[in-house]
Design a protein around this motif. Sequence first.
Motif, PDB file in Angstrom:
ATOM      1  N   GLY A   1       7.565   4.095   0.458  1.00  0.00           N
ATOM      2  CA  GLY A   1       6.494   3.988   1.443  1.00  0.00           C
ATOM      3  C   GLY A   1       6.924   3.221   2.679  1.00  0.00           C
ATOM      4  N   LEU A   2       7.683   2.135   2.487  1.00  0.00           N
ATOM      5  CA  LEU A   2       8.188   1.356   3.619  1.00  0.00           C
ATOM      6  C   LEU A   2       9.145   2.187   4.469  1.00  0.00           C
ATOM      7  N   ILE A   3       9.975   2.989   3.805  1.00  0.00           N
ATOM      8  CA  ILE A   3      10.931   3.834   4.531  1.00  0.00           C
ATOM      9  C   ILE A   3      10.198   4.877   5.370  1.00  0.00           C
ATOM     10  N   MET A   4       9.118   5.430   4.826  1.00  0.00           N
ATOM     11  CA  MET A   4       8.314   6.401   5.588  1.00  0.00           C
ATOM     12  C   MET A   4       7.806   5.785   6.884  1.00  0.00           C
ATOM     13  N   CYS A   5       7.304   4.564   6.794  1.00  0.00           N
ATOM     14  CA  CYS A   5       6.792   3.875   7.989  1.00  0.00           C
ATOM     15  C   CYS A   5       7.927   3.537   8.953  1.00  0.00           C
ATOM     16  N   LEU A   6       9.069   3.144   8.404  1.00  0.00           N
ATOM     17  CA  LEU A   6      10.223   2.768   9.238  1.00  0.00           C
ATOM     18  C   LEU A   6      10.736   3.968  10.024  1.00  0.00           C
TER      19      LEU A   6
END
Length: 326
Positions: free
Chosen positions: A247-252
């Motif tokens: 999920g963090l990678i998607m936002c990044l």
Amino acid sequence: MKGFKTLPKMKKDGMIGGILIIGVLLYSQFATDSVLDFMSRTVIMMLFASALNIILGFGGLRPLGMATYFGMGSYVYVLLCVRGGLDKTIAIIGAIVISMVISLFINVLCLRANDDLTFAFVSMGINTLLYTMVFKIQYVGSDTGLTGNVRLPFASSASGNFYLSFFVSVLCIILIYLFFHSPFATVLKGSRDNIERLTFVGMNTMHVRLCACMVSSFFVTIAGILYAMRNMGAFPVMFSTNTSTEGLIMCLIGGMYSFFGPILGAVIVTFISTQLSILTNYYQFVLGLIIVLCVLFLQGGLLRDKATKDLGEVSGKTAKEEVAKK
């Protein structure tokens, strides 16, 4: 006047969103069951990433344990259906209520120090603890998970499940969009950009962040329930810290300071992890390369222009004010 200034942007965003919705619905009419299954996962991940970004991009916190609420929604819903034998509609309501009560306790614990680093690692620690528990406890299926007929009667087919996931996810994303344009979101962004100043004017920043975390947890819980319906069960991977990291990678990649950034990032990451992995065993290399390039050259993500401008203006004003004081 501020509302009138943002109205054209909201209309533009509404037009973009409407075109995307119509395009997806038209394409789904000709898609196979396997494609619809992929699309179901994609829209659920869009909701997950958008909800996570409430406290990441707009709250300034680092939620390393958001899979806690994703897995909680999945497991509580499946347990109520399979072990409790409840009607699925009642199970959905029960799963949301139970998950939110537990989420309140967890978020209060994570925010006790009102510090980003403490929040990040306490949330990750709780996430790891719960993952270990569901992996070992036989009652919840241990390492094999817990399966059953958990889909709603009108959404038992691949197409029916897709349309349910799609419309619920779109509705929730619209609500998140409205949340981002609310006065509370302005205060939340203030806690991200300059929490000391917000505290100085008498704002309880811990309560602000707690409310944001609860809103985020609510939508992540819904995403978890939808994911359990898609997979016909709950599995330990839903509690895994890898899910939080994804999920963090998607936002990044998409852009954590843009509303549409996490949505774009969810499409890219989901495609790489599900479709590109079929073509090559080196799909993680591709994902890792994209992450490195974004960190080095696109720190605001793919949808970064407006966000970078806003952050630059805020930083510039703050710097000028500090110089004037001196």
